[in-house]
Write a protein that holds these residues in place. Sequence first.
Motif, PDB file in Angstrom:
ATOM      1  N   ASN A 392      51.901  17.115  -0.862  1.00  0.00           N
ATOM      2  CA  ASN A 392      50.782  17.930  -1.810  1.00  0.00           C
ATOM      3  C   ASN A 392      51.657  17.643  -3.468  1.00  0.00           C
ATOM      4  O   ASN A 392      52.544  17.593  -3.555  1.00  0.00           O
ATOM      5  N   PHE A 393      50.120  18.051  -4.187  1.00  0.00           N
ATOM      6  CA  PHE A 393      50.317  17.204  -5.052  1.00  0.00           C
ATOM      7  C   PHE A 393      51.132  18.211  -6.286  1.00  0.00           C
ATOM      8  O   PHE A 393      52.101  17.701  -6.978  1.00  0.00           O
ATOM      9  N   ALA A 394      51.332  19.248  -6.186  1.00  0.00           N
ATOM     10  CA  ALA A 394      51.748  20.489  -6.572  1.00  0.00           C
ATOM     11  C   ALA A 394      53.233  19.961  -6.631  1.00  0.00           C
ATOM     12  O   ALA A 394      54.095  20.195  -8.030  1.00  0.00           O
ATOM     13  N   GLN A 395      53.896  19.819  -5.623  1.00  0.00           N
ATOM     14  CA  GLN A 395      55.432  19.442  -5.079  1.00  0.00           C
ATOM     15  C   GLN A 395      55.658  18.535  -5.251  1.00  0.00           C
ATOM     16  O   GLN A 395      56.984  18.209  -5.991  1.00  0.00           O
ATOM     17  N   ARG A 396      55.191  16.860  -6.011  1.00  0.00           N
ATOM     18  CA  ARG A 396      55.201  16.089  -6.774  1.00  0.00           C
ATOM     19  C   ARG A 396      55.529  16.066  -8.223  1.00  0.00           C
ATOM     20  O   ARG A 396      56.401  15.810  -8.679  1.00  0.00           O
ATOM     21  N   ILE A 397      54.362  17.219  -8.471  1.00  0.00           N
ATOM     22  CA  ILE A 397      55.130  17.231 -10.014  1.00  0.00           C
ATOM     23  C   ILE A 397      56.533  18.119 -10.178  1.00  0.00           C
ATOM     24  O   ILE A 397      56.826  17.560 -10.804  1.00  0.00           O
ATOM     25  N   ARG A 398      56.494  19.242  -9.058  1.00  0.00           N
ATOM     26  CA  ARG A 398      57.643  20.212  -9.226  1.00  0.00           C
ATOM     27  C   ARG A 398      58.564  19.574  -8.791  1.00  0.00           C
ATOM     28  O   ARG A 398      59.777  20.016  -9.522  1.00  0.00           O
ATOM     29  N   VAL A 399      59.041  18.300  -8.137  1.00  0.00           N
ATOM     30  CA  VAL A 399      60.543  17.958  -7.890  1.00  0.00           C
ATOM     31  C   VAL A 399      60.375  16.642  -8.994  1.00  0.00           C
ATOM     32  O   VAL A 399      61.460  17.249  -9.078  1.00  0.00           O
ATOM     33  N   SER A 400      59.740  16.134  -9.330  1.00  0.00           N
ATOM     34  CA  SER A 400      59.782  15.149 -10.913  1.00  0.00           C
ATOM     35  C   SER A 400      60.169  15.981 -11.691  1.00  0.00           C
ATOM     36  O   SER A 400      61.273  15.577 -12.561  1.00  0.00           O
ATOM     37  N   LEU A 401      59.778  17.329 -12.005  1.00  0.00           N
ATOM     38  CA  LEU A 401      59.569  18.592 -13.190  1.00  0.00           C
ATOM     39  C   LEU A 401      61.596  18.514 -13.116  1.00  0.00           C
ATOM     40  O   LEU A 401      62.926  18.250 -13.855  1.00  0.00           O
ATOM     41  N   GLN A 402      61.552  19.383 -11.404  1.00  0.00           N
ATOM     42  CA  GLN A 402      63.132  19.099 -11.406  1.00  0.00           C
ATOM     43  C   GLN A 402      64.408  18.135 -11.748  1.00  0.00           C
ATOM     44  O   GLN A 402      64.837  18.198 -12.007  1.00  0.00           O
ATOM     45  N   TRP A 403      63.794  16.518 -10.910  1.00  0.00           N
ATOM     46  CA  TRP A 403      65.088  15.805 -10.757  1.00  0.00           C
ATOM     47  C   TRP A 403      65.272  15.205 -12.719  1.00  0.00           C
ATOM     48  O   TRP A 403      66.277  15.036 -12.785  1.00  0.00           O
TER      49      TRP A 403
END
Length: 426
Positions: A392-403
């Motif tokens: 999911n695109f939203a997951q990619r953004i969320r995980v990237s920001l958390q990392w």
Amino acid sequence: MTRAGVDPNWPHVVIVGAGFGGLAVAQRLARAPVRVTVVDRNNYHLFVPLLYQVATAALSPADVAEPIRHVLGRYPNIRVVLGEVTQVDTDARHVALATGETLQYDRLVVATGSTSSYFGHDEWRRHAPACKSIEEARVIRSRVLGAFEEAERDGAADREALMTFVIVGGGPTGVELAGSVAELARYALTSDFRRIRPETAKIILIEGGPRILAAFPDSLATYAERALARLGVQVMTNMPVEAIKAEGLTAGGQFIPARTVLWGAGVAPTGAAKLLGIAPGPGGRVAVRPDLSVEGLENVYSLGDVAACLDEDGKPLPGLAQVAQQQGEYLGKALRRQLTGGAAPKPFRFHNRGNAAIIGRHAAIFDFGRFRMKGYPAWMLWAIVHVVLLVNFAQRIRVSLQWLWRYLTYRRGARIITTPIGRPPG
């Protein structure tokens, strides 16, 4: 009742399991003149390669799980069923669910994945949780964080054992768990406690064989061991586990007092062979032909961790996400052609896109066969690949920001205890 534009007379493909393989098959059959039913006991697709980060408070469960209906909901020819398969009648071509529902199929795809294996010692599971499900990841997170909380108490009787964390298994799962627990203790928790110093926690990685990361070249395994040592992880090889209890474990004839033992030593396929009424193949897997059809059965296919698929050299393919995904894409295309009168596909061939393991900040390894990477470049590539693989695109953004936040601040925001302290899992 069927969705608009879906003919009830179209061939019916039933897919059991919505992991990497099953999901890829469904997506390749999307909008084809085929009815597809995806059955899974969970309502979400789980990104298992990042589950250890949920276990060590780096990510939340929602970061690595996506509702199956959200992934497949836009395809009118795909139905999602939450349920557990209890019986398969390959003669009558029907699948029975625990809910009492029966699904007739024209083609059946079994992709039920794997579970943790304790090599005949299931009694160890209670004291050494594995990391194969969200529930297990939550248990591990609670036990790791809970150990520090108990050690912080006034007059903690066994503070040294509470501050000792043992990870069993020197494969990628064990290495990643050990490195992540070490970073949690040495960076994220350093300012959270007053009576203890989390950075002094003892993290031990135990491997029964002569070295860790046996599937990787010696040079990469040596680098990984040195990177773990820099994080303060003690690696102990040639230490087969003999017993695990609440007080610690015995390995290689040596007892190690530890209140937290984590299991990353082995996996086993789910009981798909028994479900299909056939004898299991190598390693308990389902024996399949080069086109992923199950040996001895018609119109039944298997892929991923549960399938014994051989490479060009006659060796079983490893239980990796990229293997399951490639098999799913291949089988989805093949079934689409088969059911719409197209040409038969060539046998499945796996294309190795690299085997990886991350040790910690700026430290990872990648093995592409002839080409190898380690250190910061491998760490960056590992992060990019895993973000891209999220469904999911939203997951990619969320995980990237958390990392990114974690990289800049050394903090972890998912430090939530959900299992009562002192209660063993089980």
